[in-house]
Design a protein around this motif. Structure first.
Motif, short mmCIF file in Angstrom:
data_model
loop_
_atom_site.label_atom_id
_atom_site.label_comp_id
_atom_site.label_asym_id
_atom_site.label_seq_id
_atom_site.Cartn_x
_atom_site.Cartn_y
_atom_site.Cartn_z
N THR A 709 67.59 41.11 67.45
CA THR A 709 67.46 42.09 66.37
C THR A 709 67.29 43.47 66.99
O THR A 709 66.79 43.61 68.11
CB THR A 709 66.25 41.80 65.47
OG1 THR A 709 65.04 42.00 66.23
CG2 THR A 709 66.27 40.38 64.94
N GLY A 711 66.49 47.68 65.32
CA GLY A 711 66.40 48.51 64.13
C GLY A 711 65.32 49.55 64.25
O GLY A 711 64.83 49.86 65.35
N TYR A 728 69.41 45.21 62.29
CA TYR A 728 70.54 44.31 62.48
C TYR A 728 70.03 43.03 63.13
O TYR A 728 69.18 43.07 64.03
CB TYR A 728 71.60 44.95 63.38
CG TYR A 728 72.72 44.00 63.75
CD1 TYR A 728 73.80 43.81 62.89
CD2 TYR A 728 72.69 43.29 64.95
CE1 TYR A 728 74.82 42.93 63.22
CE2 TYR A 728 73.71 42.43 65.29
CZ TYR A 728 74.77 42.24 64.42
OH TYR A 728 75.78 41.36 64.75
N HIS A 730 71.17 38.94 64.52
CA HIS A 730 72.22 37.99 64.89
C HIS A 730 71.53 36.75 65.43
O HIS A 730 70.55 36.85 66.18
CB HIS A 730 73.15 38.57 65.95
CG HIS A 730 74.04 37.54 66.59
ND1 HIS A 730 75.28 37.24 66.11
CD2 HIS A 730 73.84 36.72 67.66
CE1 HIS A 730 75.83 36.29 66.85
NE2 HIS A 730 74.98 35.95 67.80
N SER A 808 75.16 36.73 61.27
CA SER A 808 74.66 38.07 61.53
C SER A 808 74.60 38.84 60.24
O SER A 808 75.25 38.49 59.25
CB SER A 808 75.54 38.80 62.55
OG SER A 808 76.84 39.01 62.01
N VAL A 810 72.45 42.54 58.16
CA VAL A 810 71.57 43.70 58.17
C VAL A 810 70.51 43.53 57.10
O VAL A 810 70.82 43.16 55.96
CB VAL A 810 72.36 44.99 57.91
CG1 VAL A 810 71.42 46.19 57.77
CG2 VAL A 810 73.36 45.24 59.03
#
Length: 1005
Positions: A709, A711, A728, A730, A808, A810
């Motif tokens: 991650t 952010g 973000y 994944h 993935s 957001v």
């Protein structure tokens, strides 16, 4: 929902809008306050009116541990985002179970088990689908301790944890870390962790009574919750008793569940459009030519839920209807699904007791005991009896088949299934400090057991045959059995006493258990001279023993005299030992830059190939400004093979509704486009059933994965109380355990043998999923055993390590708090998730396909609260994005109900491919209809909830809550057919409608 808080120690007092407690929270707090936990007389440390922590009484935060880390810290936001919500807020939004709340979060995918699914083996439990990775990839903790698995398996496949049986009245708050955390928590924490913190600090007694239900019927709800706490100079106890009852939601409670004919009009074929939708037979018999034998006059009216139906067969040629055949009459069921459950009911009695004793020398003894006792109520349909071909000596004719559905009038009971569950959870521990208070330690022992007794009405097939057919009287020259059918009993209702001759009360039992010991330690190691904060360190040492046992009714071994309602016989038992060591460091590189790193070693002793798993994780927190946090994390994850996937000794299920792809392909190649083997919705005669065998695999490896991650969190400058965040994320899973179901096995068997696959029911395309000579093809071909005539005898299925899955997306959030002496206090929180990709494959050689379009891409939730004086209110909601409707990408149905298929062409090398043009067949040829595809979508799902509360006096409060304010119910898509009709991959309550609840809260002096 998620509360974003200030980022530096100097701002914490003003930002204490939530209390984030998790595995070491109590340890950290007790150590920092000299071993004494503060309490408030008559209330918890939350504002009783709003469910929010009382900011006016907020004090300097000492040190707490956020889920996803073992190290206490004063900065609550860490390298990975955590969602937190109080138990009061969960109720405030109209959720009556924890699972309902969790399922509404944007981080969740669609439900992985439909409550009404036919043959489901765990109909009263709810797994979680965090990040859409599926059940088993999220970890449930209670007060930081791993929770025992649900005893029954999901669809006879895998283990999971039940997120619905924890009473909401006992919850202080819930934290959700939607990112991998195996380096902290070990197996299962691949998609994230849900940590439920039960109530701890309370002084006084409180009684909460709630009642309500669905406006359109069903789901009647009543809840009585009594909790309180008592304290002395060096001791504190908390007790909680809760009794709740929620009635089931049945098909009869919702109008579109009353008839198969409620299917979308696009699902009506020419026959249905001319003569009405043919509902399932309630009572019928066919002669040797397949013609229905007309019941005696008045027969259908004698049975509840039955009416006379005139059956026809419509023949077509190209785009035209060319003929009609009269097939006679039978008694149909216009409300086939009225006894099917949409949402199971439950009756629960729960108790919780916790306490601690302070020895005044930095040493504390603590313990807790919880018992969750639940009865789940569910059903699928009333029992029936069916026969295959025989010669009837009574009438002197051949009966090709006959079927009869029993009614509640005949059985004298609703024939519901009751899952009687008991779950114990007992913890005791000792905690304290060492090395002059520089380190905190905690030693705990925990034991859990979960038992399920599933009571149901089984069926004695042999006794039923004897009742209606009598004993077999011989065999005809053509090999048909000879009976003397008792038509008087067949065409007339029987009594409950007669039904008792072949009904059987059955019980399947299952149990799981978990014993675990844990030692945790944390503290400060040293301080770099150029930073204010010391290097933090934590470690955990764990040992665990768990197991399960499936104990179906012993009579199930004789399928002639005992058949359970789900046609399943799941057996298996096994145990596992685990030893784990984990450690974490939190290193302040600069005052504005912090690095965390963690590692964990898990050793497994079982019959799988799990052995040793090593995981590690790291994270960065950079605060270039007091109002800005930049963060990122990376970690490796793993999931040990499900114990049921390893130890299940086999489930035996007869299958009578299926498509035989191999026979279908051979028939289509020969020009037979009307063969029934291409249709997976056809009920086969008893002579054409096959046996499905599902067993475990002791060669399974752990599923491995990774996640990252990155952010930011921003306290917006110049706007007090406004913060935003975006991250973000994944995560991926490799070597994933893939359960090869019967349908997959049969499709791949046919593709491997012929090089073709069936699209729809009449189109052939090249099969490219696997090479004909591959090991996979050899495996699936060997999993199907066929009779000499080519019909299927047995299909084996089970788990293999093959699949890969990468997701993935957001996450974003906005939080705003505004305080006004004139207008009161306001809070707003909006949370958004966009699922950018969902890439999966079965084999490493397969292409990695992004199938994001199969589920809603975006989910948004929001909540706004207001509090002033004696009043408070909230408004909340959920929006789930659009999804593809049934038949998306298929050919549009014609006005007369004829369904075109995708045209094909054959290349010079013999390869069959799709032309992308819709065609229908006529006289051996094809006619192009159009080249347009159906691209229908189900619109976004949006619901609003609200509540208003009045504090009548310091002791008494009433709250009125409305869930689904605008009474939103899902519409039936045009091409929808079968059971439920409405899409269920957007929300679990698309047929519930508006619900209203009134709560009464009284605090005793």
């Amino acid at each position: 929902m998620r509360q974003v808080i200030a980022l530096r120690r100097s701002a914490l007092a003003a930002a204490l809008s939530i209390a984030l407690l998790s595995p070491l929270a109590a340890l950290a707090q007790s150590a920092s306050t000299g071993g004494t936990q503060s309490t408030q007389s008559g209330s918890s440390q939350a504002n009783p009116a709003s469910g929010q922590p009382d900011q006016s009484k907020a004090k300097q935060l000492q040190a707490v541990t956020v889920t996803g880390s073992m190290i206490p810290r004063v900065e609550i936001e860490g390298p990975a985002p955590v969602v937190s919500i109080s138990g009061a807020q969960i109720k405030q939004q109209g959720f009556t179970t924890m699972w309902e709340f969790l399922d509404s979060l944007p981080q969740m995918g669609p439900q992985v088990q439909d409550p009404a699914s036919w043959g489901a083996t765990a109909v009263n439990a709810r797994p979680l689908n965090l990040r859409n990775l599926g059940p088993g990839f999220s970890l449930l903790l209670i007060d930081g301790h791993r929770v025992v698995d649900y005893p029954q398996s999901l669809y006879a496949h895998s283990n999971f944890q039940n997120f619905s049986n924890i009473p909401t009245g006992m919850i202080d708050h819930v934290e959700i870390l939607a990112s991998g955390a195996s380096s902290i928590y070990g197996s299962d924490a691949v998609a994230g962790v849900v940590n439920v913190i039960l109530k701890k600090n309370y002084q006084g007694d409180d009684l909460q009574v709630t009642g309500g239900g669905a406006q359109h019927g069903g789901r009647a709800y009543g809840d009585i919750n009594f909790f309180g706490g008592k304290s002395g100079d060096n001791w504190h106890i908390l007790y909680n008793l809760e009794k709740s009852n929620r009635s089931a939601l049945w098909g009869m409670d919702r109008p579109w569940q009353d008839s198969e004919s409620d299917a979308g009009y696009g699902a009506w074929n020419p026959n249905a459009r001319m003569f009405g939708y043919p509902n399932s037979p309630a009572l019928m018999a066919r002669d040797g030519s397949g013609q229905y034998i007309t019941p005696p006059a008045g027969t259908c009216g004698k049975f509840s839920n039955s009416q006379l139906y005139h059956a026809h067969t419509v023949s077509t040629n190209g785009t035209q209807v060319t003929g009609v055949t009269d097939n006679g009459y039978y008694c149909e069921q216009p409300a086939l699904f009225q006894n099917w459950v949409l949402t199971p009911g439950s009756r629960s009695n729960n108790g919780y007791l916790s306490g601690e004793y302070d020895f005044k020398n930095g040493l504390q003894l603590y313990g807790s005991a919880a018992l969750y006792d639940t009865v789940g109520i569910s059903n699928t349909q009333m029992w029936g009896i069916g026969t295959s071909g025989f010669y009837d000596q009574t009438t002197g004719q051949v009966i090709s088949n006959a079927a009869r559905q029993f009614t509640a009038q005949e059985t004298g009971t609703s024939m519901n299934t009751h899952d009687r569950e008991q779950n114990w959870n007992i913890t005791t521990g000792l905690r304290g400090t060492m090395f002059d208070g520089n380190f905190n330690w905690d030693l705990s022992l925990n034991t859990q057991k979960y038992i399920v007794h599933e009571d149901y009405t089984a069926f004695n097939q042999q006794a039923a045959n004897n009742f209606f057919l009598g004993p077999q009287l011989g065999t005809t020259a053509d090999g048909l059995p000879i009976y003397a059918m008792n038509w008087q009993q067949w065409w007339n209702p029987i009594t409950p006493q007669q039904y008792g001759q072949f009904s059987v009360n059955g019980q399947d039992s299952a149990s799981s258990w978990l014993d675990q010991a844990q030692f945790r330690i944390n503290g400060d190691l040293f301080k770099f001279p150029w930073v204010e904060e010391p290097v933090g360190w934590a470690a955990v040492l764990e040992a665990a023993h768990n197991g399960f046992q499936l104990s179906p009714d012993a009579r199930a071994s004789n399928s002639a005299t005992f058949v359970n309602p789900f046609y399943s016989d799941n057996t298996g038992a096994g145990t596992r030992q685990r030893y784990s060591l984990g450690t974490e460091f939190r290193v302040p590189i600069l005052d504005s830059l912090t690095w965390t790193i963690s590692g964990r070693l898990d050793k497994y002793n079982d019959h799988s190939r799990a052995d040793v798993a090593r995981t590690w994780g790291t994270g960065i927190e950079w605060r270039p400004l007091d109002s800005l946090l930049l963060r990122g994390s990376y970690g490796t994850n793993f999931k040990a093979p499900d114990m049921q996937a390893v130890y299940q000794t086999g489930s035996t299920v007869p299958v009578g509704i299926y498509a035989d792809d191999l026979t279908c392909i051979n028939a289509l190649k020969a020009g037979d486009t009307n063969n029934t083997w291409c249709n997976g919705n056809i009920q086969r005669p008893a002579s054409q059933y096959y046996t499905s065998l599902t067993g475990g695999n002791k060669l399974l490896l752990p599923e491995t994965g990774h996640s990252w991650t990155y952010g930011f969190v921003l306290q917006v400058p110049g706007v007090e109380g406004l913060s935003v965040s975006a991250d973000y994320w994944h995560m991926g899973v490799d070597n994933s355990i893939q359960y090869l179901g019967n349908t997959t096995v049969l499709q791949d068997e046919a593709g491997c043998l012929t090089g073709l696959q069936v699209v729809g029911t009449s189109t052939l395309e090249p099969y490219t999923a696997h090479d004909a000579g591959s090991a996979y093809c050899q495996m699936v071909i060997g999993m199907v055993q066929r009779n000499a005539d080519g019909t299927i005898n047995t299909v084996h299925s089970g788990p293999i390590n093959e699949a890969s899955l990468y997701v993935s997306g957001v996450d974003a959030s906005l939080d705003y708090k505004w305080r006004s002496e004139d207008y009161g206090d306001f809070t707003t929180s909006i949370n958004y998730t966009d699922n950018l990709s969902y890439k999966q494959r079965v084999l490493a050689s397969d292409p990695l396909l992004n199938t994001r379009y199969n589920n809603a891409a975006s989910r948004v939730s929001w909540i706004g609260t207001w509090h002033k004086g004696d009043w408070d209110a909230s408004i909340s909601g959920v929006r789930v994005g659009s999804v593809r409707a049934n038949n998306y990408g298929g050919c549009n149905v014609l006005d007369n109900g004829i369904q075109p298929g995708m045209g094909t062409a054959t290349a010079a090398d013999g390869t069959v491919y799709s032309t992308g043009v819709c065609t229908v067949s006529y006289n051996g040829g094809t006619e192009v209809v159009n080249d347009t595809m159906y691209l229908g979508r189900v619109p976004p799902w949006i619901t609003w909830n609200g509540s208003i509360g009045w504090q009548i006096n310091p002791e008494t409060k009433v709250t009125f809550t409305v869930s689904n304010i605008f009474d939103k119910m899902a519409a039936i898509p045009y091409y929808s057919g079968g059971f439920e009709f409405v899409p269920t991959n957007q929300s679990a309550d698309e047929y519930t409608g508006r619900e209203m609840f009134l709560s009464f809260d009284y605090k005793f002096n």
